[in-house]
Design a protein around this motif. Structure first.
Motif, PDB file in Angstrom:
ATOM      1  N   ARG A  46       0.830  -1.201   0.000  1.00 33.11           N
ATOM      2  CA  ARG A  46       0.000   0.000   0.000  1.00 33.11           C
ATOM      3  C   ARG A  46       0.867   1.254   0.000  1.00 33.11           C
ATOM      4  O   ARG A  46       1.925   1.308   0.606  1.00 33.11           O
ATOM      5  CB  ARG A  46      -0.927   0.014   1.221  1.00 33.11           C
ATOM      6  N   ARG A 106      -2.495   7.542   1.241  1.00 27.96           N
ATOM      7  CA  ARG A 106      -3.954   7.641   1.226  1.00 27.96           C
ATOM      8  C   ARG A 106      -4.427   8.258  -0.082  1.00 27.96           C
ATOM      9  O   ARG A 106      -3.768   9.135  -0.633  1.00 27.96           O
ATOM     10  CB  ARG A 106      -4.445   8.514   2.397  1.00 27.96           C
ATOM     11  N   PRO A 107      -5.563   7.809  -0.601  1.00 26.13           N
ATOM     12  CA  PRO A 107      -6.053   8.391  -1.852  1.00 26.13           C
ATOM     13  C   PRO A 107      -6.455   9.847  -1.677  1.00 26.13           C
ATOM     14  O   PRO A 107      -6.884  10.259  -0.594  1.00 26.13           O
ATOM     15  CB  PRO A 107      -7.273   7.519  -2.193  1.00 26.13           C
ATOM     16  N   ASP A 163     -13.218   8.583  -9.271  1.00 31.51           N
ATOM     17  CA  ASP A 163     -12.973   7.280  -8.626  1.00 31.51           C
ATOM     18  C   ASP A 163     -13.838   6.256  -9.341  1.00 31.51           C
ATOM     19  O   ASP A 163     -14.706   5.622  -8.750  1.00 31.51           O
ATOM     20  CB  ASP A 163     -13.304   7.342  -7.133  1.00 31.51           C
ATOM     21  N   LEU A 178     -11.864   2.498  -6.101  1.00 37.96           N
ATOM     22  CA  LEU A 178     -10.677   2.105  -5.330  1.00 37.96           C
ATOM     23  C   LEU A 178     -10.469   3.001  -4.120  1.00 37.96           C
ATOM     24  O   LEU A 178      -9.978   2.534  -3.084  1.00 37.96           O
ATOM     25  CB  LEU A 178      -9.439   2.142  -6.230  1.00 37.96           C
ATOM     26  N   ARG A 179     -10.821   4.266  -4.230  1.00 36.40           N
ATOM     27  CA  ARG A 179     -10.684   5.160  -3.072  1.00 36.40           C
ATOM     28  C   ARG A 179     -11.581   4.697  -1.931  1.00 36.40           C
ATOM     29  O   ARG A 179     -11.215   4.784  -0.757  1.00 36.40           O
ATOM     30  CB  ARG A 179     -11.033   6.588  -3.499  1.00 36.40           C
ATOM     31  N   ARG A 180     -12.732   4.192  -2.285  1.00 30.41           N
ATOM     32  CA  ARG A 180     -13.667   3.685  -1.270  1.00 30.41           C
ATOM     33  C   ARG A 180     -13.166   2.372  -0.677  1.00 30.41           C
ATOM     34  O   ARG A 180     -13.326   2.118   0.523  1.00 30.41           O
ATOM     35  CB  ARG A 180     -15.042   3.497  -1.935  1.00 30.41           C
ATOM     36  N   PHE A 212      -9.962   1.287  -0.538  1.00 28.42           N
ATOM     37  CA  PHE A 212      -8.652   1.367   0.117  1.00 28.42           C
ATOM     38  C   PHE A 212      -8.468   2.756   0.718  1.00 28.42           C
ATOM     39  O   PHE A 212      -7.605   3.534   0.265  1.00 28.42           O
ATOM     40  CB  PHE A 212      -7.546   1.060  -0.889  1.00 28.42           C
ATOM     41  N   LEU A 218      -3.709   3.340  -1.149  1.00 22.47           N
ATOM     42  CA  LEU A 218      -3.988   2.638  -2.396  1.00 22.47           C
ATOM     43  C   LEU A 218      -2.939   1.558  -2.655  1.00 22.47           C
ATOM     44  O   LEU A 218      -1.769   1.706  -2.282  1.00 22.47           O
ATOM     45  CB  LEU A 218      -4.003   3.623  -3.557  1.00 22.47           C
ATOM     46  N   PRO A 219      -3.331   0.465  -3.291  1.00 24.89           N
ATOM     47  CA  PRO A 219      -2.345  -0.562  -3.647  1.00 24.89           C
ATOM     48  C   PRO A 219      -1.262   0.006  -4.569  1.00 24.89           C
ATOM     49  O   PRO A 219      -1.536   0.881  -5.404  1.00 24.89           O
ATOM     50  CB  PRO A 219      -3.186  -1.622  -4.372  1.00 24.89           C
ATOM     51  N   GLU A 252      -1.100  -3.405  -6.899  1.00 24.86           N
ATOM     52  CA  GLU A 252      -1.823  -2.462  -7.759  1.00 24.86           C
ATOM     53  C   GLU A 252      -2.142  -3.105  -9.110  1.00 24.86           C
ATOM     54  O   GLU A 252      -3.265  -2.996  -9.616  1.00 24.86           O
ATOM     55  CB  GLU A 252      -0.998  -1.202  -7.971  1.00 24.86           C
TER      56      GLU A 252
END
Length: 359
Positions: A111, A114-115, A121, A125-127, A129, A133-134, A139
């Motif tokens: 990881r 933070r997004p 989005d 992915l923001r929701r 992770f 984010l990976p 990723e």
């Protein structure tokens, strides 16, 4: 032979990424998509290659159960499955009721930051992770999971970001994958390509630089400009003469065109764009084709909605979806016409190969 069921209380089901798909999606379809993104992807254990174990108990029928397969994606990531999902399991894990099978992802957790809290989005992915984010291998794996789910009509249940928090369910809309690309070794000159495109969209026009250049303003090179006052006048005139010769040479014998485009105004539905260019960096599935060993020509057929922000939304507005529904057949028609003219291969927005007969 029956598939093994997914245990909803196991660590695999509760703590790892899950790819859930309709029951009629076979392992061969998933392998094809894996090889499209990960060239060395292969089954380490075929889903039906090992000897079956017996399911059931003393009170139930003894049914041969196929062992789960292991599909190697990369050095760090494997996909285990397929496992069957019943309604109880789907409810316990928060999966769609339409899900029939699941694959468990075994991958390293990598990881980053933070997004960013604002912006598009599209894939959610923001929701999924919120803490980071990976990155790197995770990723690439997560991006492929979402792409495969979009192509196959499935979903991704992301691993919980932390203890006590449920994993987010990502259900990518297959209809959002509008764009298509035709890959070939044939280059069409702009006018020829426009004729092909107009077979599908008569209103299309070339998007090329327009206007004529009449040379530098009169007196250029005769009078010094700020910073060149100390330059010898003869030297100044010689430099401008050389520049003029270079410009005339380029105008009379321009270098070969490497890219161009065409547009079609769809009024309230946005624009349809065709971008033509020579490419040397190719998707793995195209790079593996013999005729593309030295590169390929890409004819990218794209839809550009009136509201670009809506296109990057995970849940776009009704007006966006209506416009998309009207634009999609035009994108398909243009891609068909180009493919008929130049042959080659067609890929979708996820860089997966599309059979022209399926369009």
């Amino acid at each position: 032979m029956a598939l093994p069921p997914l245990d909803p209380s196991s660590d695999d089901a509760t703590r790892r990424h899950l790819l859930v798909l309709p029951a009629d999606v076979g392992p061969d379809e998933l392998e094809t998509l894996a090889v499209s993104r990960f060239p060395r992807a292969a089954w380490e254990v075929e889903p039906t290659a090992a000897s079956a174990r017996t399911g059931g108990g003393a009170r139930g029928p003894r049914v041969p159960v196929s062992p789960a397969g292991i599909l190697r994606l990369s050095r760090h990531s494997t996909l285990h499955g397929p496992f069957t999902i019943d309604r109880t399991t789907a409810t316990a894990l928060g999966l769609p009721m339409s899900a029939g099978i699941a694959y468990v992802v075994h991958a390293t957790v990598e990881r980053g930051e933070r997004p960013w809290p604002t912006g598009g989005d599209r894939d959610g992915l923001r929701r999924a992770f919120p803490d980071g984010l990976p990155v790197r291998d995770e990723e690439r794996t997560v991006a492929w999971l979402v792409a495969a789910a979009r192509r196959l009509g499935g979903a991704v249940r992301a691993a919980p970001p932390r203890a006590g928090v449920a994993g987010a369910l990502l259900v990518p809309d297959p209809a959002a994958a509008v764009d298509l690309t035709v890959w070939t070794d044939i280059w069409l000159e702009p006018e020829a390509a426009l004729a092909v495109i107009r077979q599908a969209v008569p209103r299309a026009y070339l998007n090329l630089p327009s206007g004529r250049w009449n040379g530098p303003p009169q007196g250029t090179g005769e009078r010094p400009v700020p910073g060149t006052e100390a330059m010898d006048p003869a030297r100044r005139r010689a430099l401008h003469a050389a520049a003029d010769d270079h410009d005339i040479s380029n105008l009379t014998s321009p270098p070969p065109m490497r890219a161009y485009g065409a547009l079609a105004d769809l009024d309230l539905d946005g624009m349809l764009a065709v971008e033509v260019s020579g490419e040397t960096r190719l998707p793995p599935v195209i790079a593996a084709v013999p005729w593309a060993a030295q590169g390929a020509v890409a004819y990218r057929v794209r839809w550009e909605p009136a509201d670009l922000e809506d296109m990057e939304s995970e849940r776009p507005s009704l007006s966006h979806r209506v416009a998309r529904g009207r634009a999609t057949p035009l994108v398909i028609a243009v891609a068909r016409a180009i493919h008929k003219a130049v042959h080659g291969e067609i890929t979708d927005a996820m860089d997966f190969v599309v059979d022209p007969l399926d369009l």
